[in-house]
Structures are given as C-alpha cells and as structure tokens.
Design a protein around this motif. Structure first.
Motif, PDB file in Angstrom:
ATOM      1  N   LYS A  50      42.270  27.658  41.198  1.00 13.66           N
ATOM      2  CA  LYS A  50      42.303  28.714  42.206  1.00 13.66           C
ATOM      3  C   LYS A  50      42.666  30.051  41.572  1.00 13.66           C
ATOM      4  O   LYS A  50      42.043  31.079  41.886  1.00 13.66           O
ATOM      5  N   TYR A  51      43.659  30.070  40.650  1.00  9.13           N
ATOM      6  CA  TYR A  51      44.036  31.316  39.976  1.00  9.13           C
ATOM      7  C   TYR A  51      42.895  31.827  39.088  1.00  9.13           C
ATOM      8  O   TYR A  51      42.646  33.022  38.990  1.00  9.13           O
ATOM      9  N   GLN A  52      42.191  30.927  38.456  1.00  5.92           N
ATOM     10  CA  GLN A  52      41.045  31.323  37.627  1.00  5.92           C
ATOM     11  C   GLN A  52      39.949  31.934  38.503  1.00  5.92           C
ATOM     12  O   GLN A  52      39.316  32.921  38.134  1.00  5.92           O
ATOM     13  N   GLU A  53      39.725  31.363  39.680  1.00  2.00           N
ATOM     14  CA  GLU A  53      38.743  31.892  40.628  1.00  2.00           C
ATOM     15  C   GLU A  53      39.166  33.284  41.108  1.00  2.00           C
ATOM     16  O   GLU A  53      38.344  34.214  41.182  1.00  2.00           O
ATOM     17  N   TYR A  54      40.449  33.472  41.420  1.00  4.56           N
ATOM     18  CA  TYR A  54      40.954  34.780  41.823  1.00  4.56           C
ATOM     19  C   TYR A  54      40.771  35.810  40.710  1.00  4.56           C
ATOM     20  O   TYR A  54      40.398  36.956  40.958  1.00  4.56           O
TER      21      TYR A  54
END
Length: 192
Positions: free
Chosen positions: A165-169
């Motif tokens: 999720k952090y990588q997507e953000y």
C-alpha cells in the motif's frame, strides 16, 4: 503646427503663453468643457481679443494670420480626450469644413483610444507573463522535491517501503507530481 515655418516660433510661444486651461476663454477650453464644436469667421483683432479674452493673445493670433478658426472635440466611446483647432488665413471656414473637422477629430480620437487600449493590452500581457514566470518557479521548486523524493522512496535507495500500500501511495505521489509539472509546462507553452 503652422504651414509657414517662419511663424512656427510665434505659434510655439502662443501655445506656451495661452494653454487651453479649464475655465479660460480659449475656444479649445470651451470645447473641452462642453463637447460642442466652435466655428469662427471674419476674425479681426477686435474679434480675436473678444474670443480669447486677452488683447495680447488676440494680437498674436492676428500676427499668425488668423482669419477663421474651428475647434472640435476629440471624443470616442463617451470620453472626451482633447480638442483640435484648425486655423485658416486665406478664407473663412464653412459648415462643410466643420463637418470634415468633426470627422477628422472623431478618427483622431479613435486612433488615440486604440493606442491607449493597445498599451493597456501590452501591459496586461506583460503582467500575465510575469505572473506565470513567478507561478511556475514557485510551483516547480516544491514539485521537483516531491517528484525527486518519491522517486528515491520508490527505488528503495534508503530502504524498502513497508507494505505494498505504501509503495502504491509513493507511485501515486510520483504520478501526480509529474502530471502537475506537465500541466505547468502546458500553461507556460500556451502563454507563449
């Protein structure tokens, strides 16, 4: 301007001594105040002095060879920009001459107004360009930092981001930053 170069000095002196200031008996001052054209014929020293309200002024006009004069307003779009005076030594002006003078005054007023509007447009364009230059600098500086740090974070240079999720953000931040930079560049291209 006088047609006779030898009398131009006298005309310059006359304009300096007797400008058409508000409230003066000068025909141009009256036309500026009222907007009504004036036509004067068969002018001798007495009539010139009465017309101007000053014997010396009348005498100077007589030396210039003033036989007839007409003064028209320079008016356009409801604004009175000035007055134009025509003087003749050879003959008396008539109503046809006055109609021509009004047309010349109308065209001169439109030309002056157009020049003023053009200058205002140039200044507005300059202000727009200055604004866009400042805006692009002020927006590009933080955007470059956002894009640069999101690229570093996404590459894992300082360690891997915790969750997917952090990588997507991080990718969303990078994509949005690049999109905003493209919008700024497009705005600057369109303004050019």
């Amino acid at each position: 301007v006088h047609a006779d170069p030898d009398k131009q000095g006298l005309l310059d002196e006359l304009k300096a001594l007797y400008p058409p200031s508000p409230g003066s008996p000068h025909p141009a001052a009256r036309v500026l105040a009222t907007g009504m054209a004036e036509l004067h014929r068969d002018l001798d020293r007495e009539k010139l002095s009465a017309l101007t309200g000053d014997a010396r002024h009348g005498e100077m006009l007589e030396r210039l060879g003033t036989r007839s004069s007409m003064t028209v307003a320079l008016e356009t779009r409801g604004n009175r920009l000035g007055a134009m005076t025509f003087v003749c030594a050879e003959r008396n002006y008539d109503e046809t001459d006055l109609a021509l003078a009004r047309e010349i005054g109308s065209r001169a007023a439109r030309a002056l107004d157009n020049a003023r509007l053009y200058e205002a447009a140039v200044q507005a364009n300059r202000a727009k360009s200055d604004f866009l230059a400042v805006m692009s600098h002020e927006l590009r500086t933080p955007l470059n930092a956002i894009i640069g740090f999101s690229e570093i974070m996404g590459s894992g240079m300082f360690g891997r981001l915790g969750s997917e999720k952090y990588q997507e953000y991080c990718r969303d931040i990078l994509t949005s930053g690049q999109y905003l930079l493209d919008v700024i560049n497009d705005i600057l291209d369109i303004s050019k």
